[in-house]
Design a protein around this motif. Sequence first.
Motif, PDB file in Angstrom:
ATOM      1  N   UNK A 121       0.876  -1.171   0.000  1.00  0.00           N
ATOM      2  CA  UNK A 121       0.000   0.000   0.000  1.00  0.00           C
ATOM      3  C   UNK A 121       0.911   1.216   0.000  1.00  0.00           C
ATOM      4  N   UNK A 122       0.683   2.143  -0.928  1.00  0.00           N
ATOM      5  CA  UNK A 122       1.489   3.361  -1.026  1.00  0.00           C
ATOM      6  C   UNK A 122       0.560   4.557  -0.942  1.00  0.00           C
ATOM      7  N   UNK A 123       0.923   5.497  -0.089  1.00  0.00           N
ATOM      8  CA  UNK A 123       0.197   6.756   0.028  1.00  0.00           C
ATOM      9  C   UNK A 123       1.194   7.874  -0.215  1.00  0.00           C
ATOM     10  N   UNK A 124       0.842   8.806  -1.100  1.00  0.00           N
ATOM     11  CA  UNK A 124       1.766   9.887  -1.406  1.00  0.00           C
ATOM     12  C   UNK A 124       1.131  10.922  -2.305  1.00  0.00           C
ATOM     13  N   UNK A 125       1.956  11.550  -3.159  1.00  0.00           N
ATOM     14  CA  UNK A 125       1.475  12.593  -4.051  1.00  0.00           C
ATOM     15  C   UNK A 125       2.182  12.490  -5.390  1.00  0.00           C
ATOM     16  N   UNK A 126       1.557  13.025  -6.446  1.00  0.00           N
ATOM     17  CA  UNK A 126       2.161  13.047  -7.770  1.00  0.00           C
ATOM     18  C   UNK A 126       3.185  14.165  -7.853  1.00  0.00           C
ATOM     19  N   UNK A 127       4.303  13.854  -8.478  1.00  0.00           N
ATOM     20  CA  UNK A 127       5.353  14.855  -8.678  1.00  0.00           C
ATOM     21  C   UNK A 127       5.838  14.741 -10.123  1.00  0.00           C
ATOM     22  N   UNK A 128       5.932  15.859 -10.803  1.00  0.00           N
ATOM     23  CA  UNK A 128       6.470  15.894 -12.158  1.00  0.00           C
ATOM     24  C   UNK A 128       7.819  16.599 -12.121  1.00  0.00           C
ATOM     25  N   UNK A 129       8.828  15.957 -12.666  1.00  0.00           N
ATOM     26  CA  UNK A 129      10.132  16.623 -12.735  1.00  0.00           C
ATOM     27  C   UNK A 129      10.568  16.713 -14.186  1.00  0.00           C
ATOM     28  N   UNK A 130      11.301  17.772 -14.486  1.00  0.00           N
ATOM     29  CA  UNK A 130      11.750  18.041 -15.850  1.00  0.00           C
ATOM     30  C   UNK A 130      13.267  18.140 -15.893  1.00  0.00           C
TER      31      UNK A 130
END
Length: 158
Positions: free
Chosen positions: A103-112
């Motif tokens: 089970x994973x709880x977290x947030x979306x992150x976009x890196x460039x």
Amino acid sequence: MASGGGVSDSARIGSAGAGASRKDQQEGVMDLNKVLLIGRLGAKPELKQTQSGPVVRMRLATSWERKTGEGQSERNTDWHNVVVFGRQAEACAERLDAGRLVYVEGFLHTHSWKDKDGKERSDREVRAQYVNFLYQKGEQGSGAATGGARSADAMPLF
């Protein structure tokens, strides 16, 4: 707010969250970036040491079904890139293997970044804030939760 002691929209909706502007708070606008996944690991996580501490990158498979036009069930799998930091990363590397249910709880992150040809690239990943090692009935429950205040031994799913 209506006369007679009514509740304003922003009070009914709740706070707009950290970093929200005063205008957003007054308008009741709320941002939410939250990811909850239960799936199986595609490979054993590998621990990397960075200047900012331990990091693990994992591939997590989640499956879902849909009906085709002919009424048949079709199973689909989505793969998610998950990044875990600190003590949780160390625990994941030590105790998780390919196929393990988590089970994973977290947030979306976009890196460039720019690739070697100077082309702009980007990638989206789940930054894990909490990871719990799960097991199904009949599996050995030897894992442990690795995050925050919710620490407990591995949690049965079924």
